[in-house]
Design an enzyme around this catalytic site. Structure first.
Site, PDB file in Angstrom:
ATOM      1  N   GLU A   1      -5.787 -10.948  -1.647  1.00  0.00           N
ATOM      2  CA  GLU A   1      -6.750 -10.785  -0.535  1.00  0.00           C
ATOM      3  C   GLU A   1      -8.163 -10.669  -1.098  1.00  0.00           C
ATOM      4  OE1 GLU A   1      -5.668  -7.448   1.962  1.00  0.00           O
ATOM      5  OE2 GLU A   1      -3.543  -7.926   1.888  1.00  0.00           O
TER       6      GLU A   1
ATOM      7  N   GLU B   1       0.805  -1.229   0.000  1.00  0.00           N
ATOM      8  CA  GLU B   1       0.000   0.000   0.000  1.00  0.00           C
ATOM      9  C   GLU B   1       0.837   1.278   0.000  1.00  0.00           C
ATOM     10  OE1 GLU B   1      -2.918  -0.438   3.135  1.00  0.00           O
ATOM     11  OE2 GLU B   1      -3.514  -2.407   2.426  1.00  0.00           O
TER      12      GLU B   1
HETATM   13  O1  G3I Z   1      -5.749  -9.019  18.579  1.00  0.00           O
HETATM   14  C1  G3I Z   1      -6.666  -8.053  19.124  1.00  0.00           C
HETATM   15  C2  G3I Z   1      -7.440  -8.653  20.255  1.00  0.00           C
HETATM   16  O2  G3I Z   1      -6.534  -8.957  21.295  1.00  0.00           O
HETATM   17  C3  G3I Z   1      -8.506  -7.661  20.711  1.00  0.00           C
HETATM   18  O3  G3I Z   1      -9.303  -8.268  21.704  1.00  0.00           O
HETATM   19  C4  G3I Z   1      -9.404  -7.240  19.565  1.00  0.00           C
HETATM   20  C5  G3I Z   1     -10.411  -6.182  19.979  1.00  0.00           C
HETATM   21  O4  G3I Z   1     -10.750  -5.329  18.926  1.00  0.00           O
HETATM   22  O5  G3I Z   1      -8.591  -6.705  18.550  1.00  0.00           O
HETATM   23  C6  G3I Z   1      -7.646  -7.639  18.048  1.00  0.00           C
HETATM   24  O6  G3I Z   1      -6.908  -7.049  17.007  1.00  0.00           O
HETATM   25  C7  G3I Z   1      -7.583  -6.858  15.790  1.00  0.00           C
HETATM   26  C8  G3I Z   1      -6.894  -7.705  14.738  1.00  0.00           C
HETATM   27  O7  G3I Z   1      -7.457  -7.427  13.465  1.00  0.00           O
HETATM   28  C9  G3I Z   1      -7.033  -9.210  14.995  1.00  0.00           C
HETATM   29  O8  G3I Z   1      -8.371  -9.576  14.994  1.00  0.00           O
HETATM   30  C10 G3I Z   1      -7.508  -5.387  15.430  1.00  0.00           C
HETATM   31  O9  G3I Z   1      -8.279  -4.628  16.338  1.00  0.00           O
HETATM   32  C11 G3I Z   1      -7.995  -5.164  14.031  1.00  0.00           C
HETATM   33  O10 G3I Z   1      -7.726  -3.811  13.647  1.00  0.00           O
HETATM   34  C12 G3I Z   1      -7.259  -6.092  13.081  1.00  0.00           C
HETATM   35  O11 G3I Z   1      -7.792  -5.894  11.808  1.00  0.00           O
HETATM   36  C13 G3I Z   1      -7.046  -6.433  10.743  1.00  0.00           C
HETATM   37  C14 G3I Z   1      -6.649  -5.299   9.791  1.00  0.00           C
HETATM   38  O12 G3I Z   1      -5.996  -5.828   8.648  1.00  0.00           O
HETATM   39  C15 G3I Z   1      -5.683  -4.343  10.451  1.00  0.00           C
HETATM   40  O13 G3I Z   1      -4.495  -4.994  10.780  1.00  0.00           O
HETATM   41  C16 G3I Z   1      -7.902  -7.451  10.002  1.00  0.00           C
HETATM   42  O14 G3I Z   1      -8.096  -8.578  10.860  1.00  0.00           O
HETATM   43  C17 G3I Z   1      -7.218  -7.882   8.712  1.00  0.00           C
HETATM   44  O15 G3I Z   1      -8.115  -8.656   7.957  1.00  0.00           O
HETATM   45  C18 G3I Z   1      -6.826  -6.662   7.901  1.00  0.00           C
HETATM   46  O16 G3I Z   1      -6.130  -7.098   6.753  1.00  0.00           O
HETATM   47  C19 G3I Z   1      -5.702  -6.079   5.846  1.00  0.00           C
HETATM   48  C20 G3I Z   1      -4.396  -6.536   5.263  1.00  0.00           C
HETATM   49  O17 G3I Z   1      -3.469  -6.783   6.302  1.00  0.00           O
HETATM   50  C21 G3I Z   1      -3.851  -5.505   4.260  1.00  0.00           C
HETATM   51  N1  G3I Z   1      -4.824  -5.195   3.254  1.00  0.00           N
HETATM   52  C22 G3I Z   1      -6.122  -4.784   3.747  1.00  0.00           C
HETATM   53  C23 G3I Z   1      -6.675  -5.842   4.689  1.00  0.00           C
HETATM   54  C24 G3I Z   1      -8.038  -5.450   5.189  1.00  0.00           C
HETATM   55  O18 G3I Z   1      -7.951  -4.315   6.003  1.00  0.00           O
END
Ligand code: G3I
Length: 374
Positions: free
Chosen positions: A263, A157
């Protein structure tokens, strides 16, 4: 031909069977010889907390990506302190099942801890400090999985929608050469790994042109770039023209590089606005029930339209199978998808091939059927 007839007869009897049932067709078999078919796995899945899911994954897919476990904030939360547990488990699972692993992600502006960009006083880190942290992180992560993780997403990105370079802390702290440096460090750590650039909305002509410029620039400098990743977070109306998606595959293939669909998901929910097309995590729209129309279940008509749309993308991917290295879905089933919380939190989306009950959806069968036309 015989194989296809067998698959077809299996398909016709498959709808009433369970997810782990051997009679359900297998995506990896359907596209054998064309491209790898993969899925992202979340932490709970990787750690075996949902054994039925892992069983289905092993039957359906031949490639896996960690949805979050290899991101900087998870793998090196504090400088020099690494947490390998989930990433090791993913690589171990893939090896036992004979699957390929795509490493996601080395250099990104999201999910990177603040310390990376700061000096000891909390001010902006110097170019040298940033380069040294980048080198050490990449050497540690790529080095640990040398020869075991075949694909590495080196930079993610880095482009704006108009194709210009995004102003991230990496760009501001190091300068435009941060991208080639990241590729150089990754290549040094594992010269055999396939290194690629990854982004969302690369079907858009301006962003496609930016990616072509970026990658061509790397190639001219002799940087070991081995592919381009198109994230493919799509909806029922975007991309509006599938020809744009196809034109991007062709443009990237013309650079001599394989395309990785990294993705894929197709949201069935209304998009609040064009800024919500793609995957810019800075977008966060306030919840509104009109934007959440299928909380009680997915209507058949919508499921069928989604299936046709998935099939249309797969017909294009198959037509370009010489240039497409893999297609990875961003999650196994609708329940785990990030789309339930982006760009609006707390919605009920249905973007993947398996439903919340673990059963294959129309989209799954439509994709399998698309393989008969080969
Ligand atoms: O691990 C914590 C957990 O301990 C906590 O209880 C919970 C409460 O909200 O949050 C958890 O973390 C979350 C994590 O996903 C794991 O579930 C984060 O808040 C959340 O922001 C995170 O979102 C991820 C996002 O990227 C940001 O990293 C999504 O799962 C993931 O699907 C998404 O993937 C991205 C790719 O990496 C890059 N391209 C876009 C794609 C979609 O956004």
């Amino acid at each position: 031909m015989i194989r296809r007839m067998i698959v077809l007869s299996v398909l016709l009897t498959a709808t009433a069977t369970s997810a782990a049932d051997p009679e359900i067709p297998s995506l990896k078999r359907a596209f054998e010889g064309d491209f790898l078919v993969g899925t992202a796995l979340n932490r709970e899945q990787i750690l075996g907390q949902e054994p039925a899911v892992l069983e289905r994954v092993a039957r359906q897919f031949n490639q896996v990506t960690a949805e979050n476990a290899m991101k900087w904030e998870k793998i090196e939360p504090r400088e020099g302190e690494f947490d390998w547990a989930t990433a090791d488990a993913l690589v171990g699972f893939a090896e036992r099942q004979g699957m390929q692993v795509a490493g996601h992600v080395l250099v990104w502006h999201q999910q990177t801890p603040a310390w990376v960009f700061e000096d000891a006083d909390g001010a902006q880190a110097s170019r040298e400090q940033l380069l040294s942290r980048m080198r050490e992180h990449i050497q540690a992560v790529v080095g640990r999985y040398k020869g075991r993780v075949r694909y590495w997403e080196v930079v993610n990105e880095a482009l704006n929608e108009d194709g210009s370079l995004r102003r991230t802390p990496w760009l501001e702290g190091i300068g435009e050469d941060y991208i080639e440096k990241a590729f150089e460090f990754a290549h040094q750590a594992d010269p055999e790994a396939v290194l690629y650039y990854n982004d969302f909305n690369l079907y858009k002509p301006a962003k496609r042109a930016g990616a072509v410029r970026l990658v061509q620039g790397l190639q001219e400098k002799g940087v070991a770039v081995g592919g381009i990743g198109m994230q493919a977070h799509y909806g029922m109306d975007h991309p509006a023209r599938l020809g744009d998606f196809e034109a991007s595959i062709e443009a990237f293939a013309a650079l001599g590089l394989p395309v990785h669909i990294t993705e894929m998901d197709i949201s069935v929910l209304p998009m609040p606005g064009p800024e919500a097309e793609g995957a810019d995590l800075d977008v966060d729209v306030e919840a509104d029930q009109r934007l959440n129309p299928y909380a009680g279940g997915l209507p058949r008509e919508v499921e069928e339209r989604q299936a046709s749309r998935y099939a249309a993308f797969f017909r294009i991917l198959l037509a370009h199978r010489e240039s497409v290295a893999r297609v990875t879905f961003w999650g196994v089933d609708d329940g785990q998808s990030w789309k339930n919380n982006w760009p609006v939190r707390g919605r009920t989306d249905y973007p993947l091939l398996f439903g919340r009950d673990g059963q294959p959806k129309d989209a799954f069968y439509a994709i399998v059927r698309s393989s008969y036309s080969k």
